[in-house]
Design a protein around this motif. Structure first.
Motif, PDB file in Angstrom:
ATOM      1  N   SER A   1       0.842  -1.182   0.000  1.00 21.59           N
ATOM      2  CA  SER A   1       0.000   0.000   0.000  1.00 21.59           C
ATOM      3  C   SER A   1       0.879   1.233   0.000  1.00 21.59           C
ATOM      4  O   SER A   1       1.892   1.278   0.682  1.00 21.59           O
ATOM      5  N   GLY A   2       0.465   2.243  -0.709  1.00 23.07           N
ATOM      6  CA  GLY A   2       1.196   3.516  -0.682  1.00 23.07           C
ATOM      7  C   GLY A   2       2.620   3.345  -1.151  1.00 23.07           C
ATOM      8  O   GLY A   2       2.885   2.866  -2.246  1.00 23.07           O
ATOM      9  N   GLY A   3       3.558   3.714  -0.327  1.00 18.79           N
ATOM     10  CA  GLY A   3       4.961   3.578  -0.699  1.00 18.79           C
ATOM     11  C   GLY A   3       5.541   4.883  -1.186  1.00 18.79           C
ATOM     12  O   GLY A   3       4.920   5.942  -1.076  1.00 18.79           O
TER      13      GLY A   3
ATOM     14  N   ASP B   1      14.498   9.862 -12.005  1.00 16.70           N
ATOM     15  CA  ASP B   1      13.186   9.975 -12.635  1.00 16.70           C
ATOM     16  C   ASP B   1      12.126   9.276 -11.806  1.00 16.70           C
ATOM     17  O   ASP B   1      11.145   8.758 -12.347  1.00 16.70           O
ATOM     18  N   ASN B   2      12.343   9.250 -10.499  1.00 15.33           N
ATOM     19  CA  ASN B   2      11.425   8.559  -9.588  1.00 15.33           C
ATOM     20  C   ASN B   2      11.170   7.137 -10.030  1.00 15.33           C
ATOM     21  O   ASN B   2      10.061   6.620  -9.931  1.00 15.33           O
ATOM     22  N   GLY B   3      12.217   6.501 -10.528  1.00 15.48           N
ATOM     23  CA  GLY B   3      12.030   5.184 -11.130  1.00 15.48           C
ATOM     24  C   GLY B   3      12.077   4.041 -10.136  1.00 15.48           C
ATOM     25  O   GLY B   3      11.731   2.912 -10.473  1.00 15.48           O
ATOM     26  N   TYR B   4      12.527   4.302  -8.905  1.00 16.80           N
ATOM     27  CA  TYR B   4      12.655   3.205  -7.942  1.00 16.80           C
ATOM     28  C   TYR B   4      11.516   3.294  -6.942  1.00 16.80           C
ATOM     29  O   TYR B   4      11.524   4.119  -6.047  1.00 16.80           O
ATOM     30  N   PHE B   5      10.537   2.437  -7.147  1.00 17.84           N
ATOM     31  CA  PHE B   5       9.357   2.478  -6.280  1.00 17.84           C
ATOM     32  C   PHE B   5       9.298   1.219  -5.425  1.00 17.84           C
ATOM     33  O   PHE B   5       9.577   0.123  -5.892  1.00 17.84           O
ATOM     34  N   ARG B   6       8.951   1.399  -4.181  1.00 18.24           N
ATOM     35  CA  ARG B   6       8.641   0.263  -3.325  1.00 18.24           C
ATOM     36  C   ARG B   6       7.322   0.567  -2.624  1.00 18.24           C
ATOM     37  O   ARG B   6       7.117   1.683  -2.151  1.00 18.24           O
TER      38      ARG B   6
ATOM     39  N   SER C   1      14.143  -6.952   2.117  1.00 19.70           N
ATOM     40  CA  SER C   1      13.228  -6.462   1.091  1.00 19.70           C
ATOM     41  C   SER C   1      11.919  -5.945   1.709  1.00 19.70           C
ATOM     42  O   SER C   1      11.400  -4.903   1.311  1.00 19.70           O
ATOM     43  N   GLU C   2      11.383  -6.693   2.704  1.00 20.15           N
ATOM     44  CA  GLU C   2      10.159  -6.240   3.351  1.00 20.15           C
ATOM     45  C   GLU C   2      10.429  -4.993   4.204  1.00 20.15           C
ATOM     46  O   GLU C   2       9.632  -4.071   4.258  1.00 20.15           O
ATOM     47  N   ALA C   3      11.583  -4.993   4.885  1.00 17.62           N
ATOM     48  CA  ALA C   3      11.906  -3.848   5.739  1.00 17.62           C
ATOM     49  C   ALA C   3      12.078  -2.587   4.902  1.00 17.62           C
ATOM     50  O   ALA C   3      11.738  -1.484   5.338  1.00 17.62           O
ATOM     51  N   GLU C   4      12.571  -2.761   3.698  1.00 19.71           N
ATOM     52  CA  GLU C   4      12.733  -1.601   2.819  1.00 19.71           C
ATOM     53  C   GLU C   4      11.370  -0.979   2.518  1.00 19.71           C
ATOM     54  O   GLU C   4      11.228   0.241   2.452  1.00 19.71           O
ATOM     55  N   LYS C   5      10.386  -1.839   2.395  1.00 21.16           N
ATOM     56  CA  LYS C   5       9.026  -1.312   2.188  1.00 21.16           C
ATOM     57  C   LYS C   5       8.628  -0.443   3.368  1.00 21.16           C
ATOM     58  O   LYS C   5       7.969   0.574   3.213  1.00 21.16           O
TER      59      LYS C   5
END
Lengths: 1066, 655
Positions: free
Chosen positions: A706-708, A714-719, B46-50
């Protein structure tokens, strides 16, 4: 003790032994008698005869006893009986379920034929159906159970729920809509006692199967053998968790052995709206639309252009060509005056000693009151066809084992306008009446095959159109098909060979529900008219919406598909025996498991099955029919709670005293034929708390996607981020309800019966979102906890009177239900001095709003009054003036106070009077409700307001009474006109509150029975002809629409029905 | 009785048989074991990065006109108040504050509870605490990375506290999360004294920025493609500098107005005593931040034309100024808003530039600078317009004709004297009827702005238009492209929360207060040089009616403050600066003016038509009489409801 009472005691005792199911004792009656006979002396004298009903049909199973002795018998399939007598004299007592008891002096006769009269009101003989199918004789009742004769629920409707109001003491019921398929009445047992988003309506059990209000609505009174309402803790205790809001129990008929009997009923009715809302004429509409623009222009500012020119108004008034100067009455264009409905019911029963059956079929056709377009090949009017098939088969597997299989299927085939009938009624008001005609005559463009619907552009965009409600209604249809299938298997075993009085039964059922719908619609062709000369009579039409791709063919839009199933298994062990002739001991142990799965879940948690487990028991002790004691418990499990709270224990006790059975009462008995006092106190749980989607309170609900945020050039790295939707709380547990119930039953002169009941329920552990958590905690979701408490109390009264004077008979019945409630503990902040903001002490259904004092006299007064800043529109003279309750100079949320009464009435009552002379019968039933408020939604009726394509019309009540510059009526119905919803005037306030009380002539019926030789010649048993009507007249201070519709006044009105019917028995 | 006993025995046995199977474990255990819980959020790196990114997402969206509490809330902009239901700006919550409509019942820009356009920052703080409590759990998280993440989250936690501090003054400190099932007394937190709050945030920022090179926060983002926008050491130090300058400023330092604000137990929340050491501490923090920033390569932005770009001197200076804000990741940027996208700002700032259908391209130009702001900028000589001996201040509203020398305006145009001979930042920041705008997409020459009603860039309908006649050129990236069919492409630049010029000005301000009158001039002149202006000394000595102004502390304070208002104009700084200087009471109790934008121009673009009705158009009209209630409006109201829920909270004074 006299011999007579001894015998009665024994009879009662034996009946209690064998009666777990509704009406089941008949099957055991012979057995019972045989046992009973063992204890009495044999005799050589006997009397024989035949028992028939008033129509001459034989009555099998009638109990015939000799008064004051233990002798007796039951009638056989032909209605014949033989009773042995100890002496030549005495009195025979004939009694049978649903028929009036008759006593006939033998006076030495050898043959006595008897005609028994039907009795709708007493179910004393068979007893009342109580929890888990047990039947209790009325005199042995400890808890609060109301039993209604199925005949009371008959009426010219295919919706049983609409017949409940005023018939059942202790039930608050009202109907808000008359739309076929959407006309279920709302009903609550003893009002609404809880709040929040949990379950507040009663548990409905049809033959022990958990059912929906719609299942109840589809039941046919012809198929019902018993209808009981369990109201207090003692009556409902065994159901435990599910019964906190009361229980409605229905048993269907079972087969009676003997010659096959047929029953057929056909009805045809004419139905129309009780009341339509009334519109102002269109000249007024246009004049007021212009006024609405002018009157809102601030002094010194240039007004926006008036929407309607003088020419248009004049020419419309002069009645020039309505296609050029449209003058629509949308109500008339959309809605018919009446419609025809049909109902058919057929059933048959019969069988032999080993197997009996009851088979019924029903077909009901309910049509709407919408008009249709002749050019369309389909019908857009509402049509609901309901078919129901029911088959109940009883098989005697061994002398002590009975198996029953009950199957039923209900099939609804619905077709109607897209969006439903309420939508059509809404649009009759929400559409501009003067910009375009509904449809141009085909002659205007002879080569087109489609209807030439009228319309106009909104503004200058050439892309958006007004709503043409007629085009909208006829341009398609939606269809839905619903199937409900129930299959039930029950096996009963009598364990008298282990110990007398012991029996058990096992029952399992499954219900399968499925529904799918879809719609088909074409995109209508819209045309506009342009005059071809100055006469105002001749015109051409041109296509307006070529761009949006109108079609002559229908397209298909899939709808929702719903499916769910419930499976349930229950086992009951029963023990009932009388010791030493006075001590009646009974016990019951129950185990039940149920599982519900829905196919329409959106997430994992919702997709998990809903389960309940119930272990319950009952102990009864009766001493000498005078003193009765009953204790129940339910130990319930619900999957919704954490392990430590998963099971709840809910005990109940009750006592009753049959005062009229006391010896000292004997001198009074000729006046007070029955007097009984009873009381119960107990606890019931409820696990259906909170939002249905919010099932597992003890589990966290975390969304890991959710969200992130995103980073990078270029704001290319999304998590994605983590969102918490619910914090786990293992402490959430059962909502509890503690009820004290006191009852008084009184019969006078053997003909006038009263039942008074008073109760007080304390609900606690009501789930609420904690409001004491400050936002500084930073919680992402509310924290819920069991803190709410509420109290409800009220009285239920029923009265009936039956008397026969020769060929005349007179019946009167009345019910009165008063249910009120109060919030005791509410999660709310500390309001300090502003105590009126607290909801504690007010009704659960209390509405809150501003206090409207009157309309402002002028703009000057507005300037000198507390600031009313609702939105950006300046407040003007003629707008609603609110009271600044806290005196801070601004009208805000702190000025909101409790207003009026709840929308659900606190008092519902009904009374009926019926009279008969020979074969004629006539009856009238009044029903009313009071102590409720209703609210007009000003936004819905604000004239001229344009919301998307919907531009509101003008109600006559507004045109008749509104504030204007010329007539500054401070108490006019409608404030200063505006061409859109005025935020100041559309706040919730007492300005829009009305008294919801009404009294209506709910039904009137006249009937004629034909029986005897002439009918028998035709091979028929009896014929009944009748005519009846419902909702014929209503009296209320509210005149804009049917008051029972409450806030749904713009919806589909309740129906006034005139009906003619025919019943045939053969 | 024996019979009874037997019966009961048999009964019990039967019930047991019936009940036993149903008691088998599991009938009610329907929930699978692996439903997601908070523990799953820390199972691995990986989860913590979230969760780290969740913490970042709790930051306020400062790139948005509807959510930045410093943008449309003061006197820099004015919009048409009936915009709300239709306009591009969306909500009028920020504008309610500008209009004096703030309320304690439903506060606008409520970042305490998360309503009225704000989001709950306490929620963000809770997430930060959850992260800090659990960050040890993922086993595959490398120690160096863990340290960096911890530092980042500490920064976010500090920033959220700082944001609340700036809005509400004294606030509760939430260093540790309170358990969800805590009792009612525990959850009732109270406000902490301002000095404690400042120290807490400052310490937290120190912790975030601690460690040498390569430890904790990076000095500079290396993996630009995936990490640009994450917090660096200079960013943390810069926010600390801003915090301490704010805490040393008159609103918080020696302000008696709030001495009456006390907790219910009598604890004073504002320290009324002036403490000069606060300024020294602030100056030190500024210096530390400047050093760290410059060491990592942060410097004042200079436009370097490439390829086909225009390279004349005036355009170069204009682009120096505009691109210091609008060029993506330019070297002046210290910290930018992680959340949000600047397209909305640009669409609201930019008027229609071509004869396109009026609504189609979405360019509304309604974010209109006020006349007050237009008058704020210096003359071309670098001094205020009312101080410049060469500037005809009294006749500034009289029409003059543009000549070829006035290269920033359309030759031959009639406009007011106010628009002539102004500094480059004036022409780079605002546009008006007759001004020009350089656009990368259109190459050259710059596009003329015709702003009279019905003209290309002017008012075309009654709802969405510039109500003052000015447009905010500064915030429009030069790569905005208006497509042939009306669609507009914008370049999304990271919204600057702080850039180096801001830090320089903070440093200059703090030093001046410590009595150092020389060093501030160095930093002022760096900024003026970039903007194409002479030094402070030159400008004032040669052109000002008050030539010695910069030589005394009060005069230099005024110069620094105006320099700051100009350099950071339209970036959401002025709103806060006026407050901490305690000048909002005078600045925001004044009328807001604009030009008479409803006057129509001619139908064509011939000069005669363009100049038609110039006199009527260039008439000053009153837009609004702003009111600012002191001391009430210096701080946000805490929503009334909170005081009912938590009786330990006290309301800000005057609310």
């Amino acid at each position: 003790m006299t011999k007579q009472t001894k015998y009665q005691t024994k009879t009662i005792m034996y009946r209690r032994i064998f009666t777990w199911g509704s009406m089941k004792y008949l099957c055991y009656l012979l057995l019972l008698m045989a046992t009973a006979f063992e204890s009495v002396a044999q005799s050589n004298n006997s009397v024989t005869g035949k028992v028939t009903d008033v129509k001459g049909g034989p009555l099998p199973g009638v109990s015939v006893t000799v008064k004051g002795s233990a002798n007796g018998s039951v009638t056989d399939r032909e209605g014949k009986y033989t009773v042995k007598l100890t002496s030549g004299g005495g009195t025979l007592v004939f009694s049978f379920v649903g028929y009036k008891k008759q006593e006939i002096t033998i006076a030495g006769r050898k043959t006595i034929n008897v005609e028994l009269q039907e009795d709708d009101n007493t179910l004393e003989e068979v007893g009342i159906v109580a929890a888990y199918g047990a039947t209790v004789k009325k005199g042995s009742l400890v808890g609060s159970i109301t039993s209604i004769s199925p005949k009371e629920l008959k009426g010219p409707t295919s919706n049983l729920t609409t017949m409940l109001a005023g018939k059942v003491p202790g039930m608050i019921a009202y109907q808000r809509s008359g739309e076929p398929g959407a006309d279920n009445a709302q009903f609550f047992i003893r009002g609404v006692a809880s709040f929040g988003s949990g379950k507040i309506d009663p548990l409905i059990l049809i033959d022990g199967m958990e059912s929906t209000p719609t299942d109840l609505a589809r039941m046919q009174p012809d198929d019902i053998s018993a209808f009981s309402v369990l109201k207090d803790a003692s009556a409902a205790a065994l159901y435990g968790s599910r019964a906190a809001n009361g229980v409605i129990l229905i048993s269907t008929k079972k087969g009676i052995d003997g010659k096959t009997k047929f029953f057929f009923r056909a009805e045809n009715s004419v139905s129309g709206n009780t009341q339509n809302f009334k519109m102002a004429d269109n000249i007024t509409y246009m004049k007021l639309a212009n006024e609405a623009v002018l009157t809102r222009t601030l002094p010194g500012f240039k007004s926006s252009p008036e929407p309607y020119s003088k020419t248009k108004i004049d020419r419309t008034a002069a009645g020039m060509n309505p296609y050029l100067y449209p003058n629509n009455d949308w109500v008339d264009a959309l809605i018919k005056d009446y419609t025809m409905n049909q109902r058919f019911n057929f059933n048959m029963t019969g069988g032999g000693k080993n197997a009996q059956y009851y088979i019924a079929a029903t077909h009901n056709i309910d049509n709407g009151v919408l008009k249709t377009e002749a050019l369309n090949e389909y019908d857009n009017n509402i049509s609901l066809k309901t078919t129901q098939i029911r088959s109940n088969v009883t098989v005697n597997l061994t002398p002590t084992t009975v198996g029953e299989v009950r199957t039923s299927g209900t099939f609804d085939d619905y077709q109607g306008p897209i969006g439903g009938g309420t939508n059509v009624f809404n649009q009759a008001l929400w559409s501009n009446p003067v910009l375009f005609p509904a449809v141009y005559p085909a002659s205007a463009s002879p080569f087109e095959k489609h209807p030439l619907f009228g319309n106009a552009y909104i503004g200058s965009s050439f892309l958006s159109f007004y709503n043409n409600p007629y085009a909208n209604m006829v341009s398609g249809f939606q269809q839905s098909n619903t199937s409900t299938l129930n299959v039930q298997l029950e096996v009963k075993q009598d364990f008298k060979f282990i110990t007398p009085g012991l029996s058990a039964r096992v029952m399992a059922y499954t219900t399968r529900y499925s529904k799918f719908d879809f719609s088909r619609r074409f995109n209508p062709y819209f045309y506009g008219a342009t005059p071809t000369d100055a006469s105002g009579q001749n015109y051409n039409i041109s296509l307006l919406n070529e761009q949006s791709g109108p079609t002559e063919y229908l397209n298909y839009v899939p709808g929702t598909r719903t499916a769910n199933t419930r499976t349930d298994l229950q086992a009951v062990v029963n023990y009932n025996r009388t010791f030493a002739e006075k001590h009646n001991v009974g016990g019951m142990l129950i185990t039940q498991m149920s599982n519900y799965v829905t196919a329409n879940a959106n997430d994992l948690q919702a997709a998990l099955p809903a389960r309940n487990q119930n272990l319950a028991g009952q102990l009864t002790y009766g001493y000498d029919t005078r003193y009765l004691f009953q204790a129940d418990y339910a130990y319930n499990g619900s999957e919704r709670f954490a392990k430590k709270n998963r099971f709840g224990f809910f005990p109940t006790v009750g006592v009753a005293w049959n005062a009229s059975n006391e010896k000292f009462f004997e001198p009074l008995r000729s006046i007070i034929s029955n007097l009984k006092l009873r009381g119960s106190y107990g606890k019931i749980g409820n696990d259906a708390i909170g939002n249905p989607a919010d099932r597992f309170f003890y589990l966290a609900d975390v969304n890991l996607n959710s969200g992130g945020a995103s980073f990078g050039t270029d704001n290319g790295y999304f998590r994605p981020g983590v969102a918490i939707n619910r914090y786990p709380n293992e402490n959430i547990t059962w909502e509890e309800s503690r009820t004290l119930n006191l009852g008084l039953e009184l019969s006078l002169f053997n003909s006038l019966n009263f039942v008074f009941e008073a109760y007080k329920t304390h609900r606690s552990n009501i789930l609420m979102t904690r409001s004491t958590i400050p936002t500084t905690m930073g919680l992402a979701a509310g924290v819920q906890t069991n803190v709410g408490e509420a109290e409800s109390k009220g009285i239920d009264v029923s009265m009936d009177y039956n008397k026969t004077f020769g060929a005349f008979s007179l019946q009167a019945r009345g019910t009165f239900t008063y249910a009120t409630n109060k919030l005791l503990v509410n999660e709310e902040p500390n309001f300090g001095a502003l105590t009126y903001l607290s909801r504690v002490g007010n009704s659960l259904g209390q509405n809150y709003g501003y206090i409207a004092e009157r309309l402002f006299v002028d703009d000057e007064e507005v300037r000198n009054s507390p600031r009313q800043a609702f939105g950006n529109d300046p407040v003007r003279g003629g707008d609603i003036k609110y009271r600044d309750v806290n005196g801070d100079g601004i009208i805000s949320g702190l000025d909101i106070v409790p207003l009026g009464l709840p929308i659900s009435p606190e008092i519902v009552y009904g009374f009926q009077v019926a009279g008969g002379y020979k074969k004629f019968n006539i009856g009238i039933f009044f029903q009313g409700s009071t102590r409720s408020s209703m609210w007009i939604n000003p936004g819905n009726i604000t004239p001229f307001h344009l919301n998307g394509p919907f531009q509101n019309g003008l109600l006559k009540s507004i045109a008749d009474s509104y504030w204007s510059e010329d007539n500054r009526n401070m108490n006019a119905f409608w404030p200063r006109l505006s061409s859109s919803i005025n935020p100041n005037n559309s706040q919730i306030s007492n300005w829009w509150m009305r008294n919801g009380s009404f009294l209506r002539v709910k039904s009137v019926e006249i009937s004629y029975d034909i029986s005897g030789k002439s009918v028998e010649k035709l091979g028929l048993g009896s014929i009944r002809l009748y005519a009846n009507g419902t909702n014929l007249f209503v009296n209320s201070s509210f005149k804009m629409w049917d008051p029972e519709q409450g806030g749904n006044g713009l919806g589909y009105p309740l129906q006034k029905v005139y009906n003619f019917g025919l019943n045939v028995n053969f | 009785m024996k019979l009874f006993k037997n019966t009961y025995f048999i009964l019990s046995a039967m019930v047991l048989t019936l009940v036993m199977p149903s008691c088998k474990k599991g009938f009610l255990d329907i929930v699978p074991d692996n439903l997601p819980t908070l523990d799953n959020a820390f199972v691995n790196r990986s989860e913590a990065e979230k969760f780290l990114f969740t913490c970042y997402s709790g930051l306020p969206d400062e790139a948005n006109l509807n959510t930045n509490p410093g943008m449309n809330t003061g006197d820099e902009f004015w919009i048409n108040p009936i915009t709300a239901p239709f306009g591009q700006i969306g909500t009028l919550e920020p504008f309610n504050i500008a209009q004096g409509l703030q309320s304690k019942i439903s506060p606008s820009m409520n970042y305490w509870d998360g309503s009225g356009g704000g989001k709950s920052l306490w929620r963000g703080i809770r997430n930060c605490n959850i992260f800090l409590e659990n960050v040890d759990k993922p086993i595959d998280l490398a120690p160096y990375e863990k340290e960096r993440w911890i530092a980042e989250v500490k920064f976010i936690k500090a920033y959220l506290h700082w944001y609340l501090f700036r809005m509400y003054g004294s606030i509760p400190i939430v260093d540790k999360n309170i358990a969800v099932d805590a009792n009612i007394e525990e959850v009732r937190v109270s406000r902490q004294p301002v000095d404690s709050v400042v120290n807490y945030i400052s310490n937290l920022l120190d912790e975030a920025a601690s460690g040498g090179s390569g430890v904790g926060l990076p000095d500079k983002i290396q993996a630009a493609a995936t990490e640009m926008g994450r917090i660096t050491k200079p960013a943390a130090l810069a926010i600390k500098a801003r915090l301490l300058v704010t805490a040393a400023s008159p609103l918080f330092n020696g302000n008696p107005d709030f001495s009456g604000l006390r907790n219910k137990d009598g604890q004073a929340l504002f320290n009324p005593a002036y403490d000069a050491k606060k300024w020294q501490r602030a100056a030190n923090a500024c210096k530390a931040a400047i050093d760290a920033a410059e060491a990592s390569g942060v410097a004042l932005y200079q436009f370097v034309p490439t390829g086909l770009q225009v390279a004349d001197k005036a355009t170069k200076i204009e682009m120096n100024i505009r691109n210091a804000v609008c060029e993506k990741w330019n070297k002046e940027l210290l910290i930018s808003s992680v959340v949000g996208n600047t397209r909305n700002i640009q669409m609201n700032a930019c008027p229609n530039l071509f004869l396109a259908p009026q609504f189609d391209n979405g360019l509304s130009g309604q974010l209109a600078p006020t006349l007050k702001m237009a008058e704020m900028f210096y003359t071309k000589n670098g001094v205020p317009i009312n101080e410049d001996r060469t500037f005809d201040y009294d006749n500034r509203y009289t029409l003059k004709t543009v000549t070829a020398q006035d290269s920033a305006m359309v030759n031959g145009y009639l406009t007011v004297g106010l628009h002539f001979n102004r500094e480059p930042r004036f022409y780079a920041d605002v546009m008006f009827d007759g001004a020009k705008m350089y656009m990368q997409s259109n190459q050259k020459p710059p596009i003329p702005i015709y702003a009279k009603t019905n003209a290309i860039s002017g008012k075309k309908q009654n709802i969405i238009y510039s109500i003052s006649g000015y447009y905010t050129k500064k915030l429009i990236n030069m790569n905005l492209v208006i497509g042939a069919t009306g669609g507009v492409t914008t370049e999304n630049y990271p919204w600057p929360i702080m850039r180096l010029a801001d830090l320089y000005l903070l440093y200059a301000e703090a030093l001046n207060e410590t009595g150092d009158l020389a060093t501030p001039l160095i930093y002022l002149n760096k900024i003026r040089d970039r903007a194409g202006l002479p030094t402070v000394e030159n400008s004032w000595t040669n052109f000002s009616t008050n030539p010695g102004k910069y030589t005394n502390q009060a005069g230099l304070r005024e110069i620094i403050q105006q320099e700051r208002a100009i350099e950071l104009a339209f970036e959401g700084s002025r709103f806060w600066d006026l407050r901490r200087w305690k000048k909002a009471g005078s600045a925001l109790n004044a009328p807001v003016y604009g030009w008479n934008v409803s006057v129509e121009g001619g139908a064509t673009t011939s000069l005669a038509d363009l100049n038609k009705n110039a006199q009527e158009y260039n008439t000053r009209v009153l837009l609004f009489n702003q009111t600012f209630v002191s001391p009430r409006d210096y701080f946000w109201p805490i929503r009334e409801n909170n005081l009912q829920v938590n009786p330990k909270l006290v309301q800000n004074l005057g609310w």
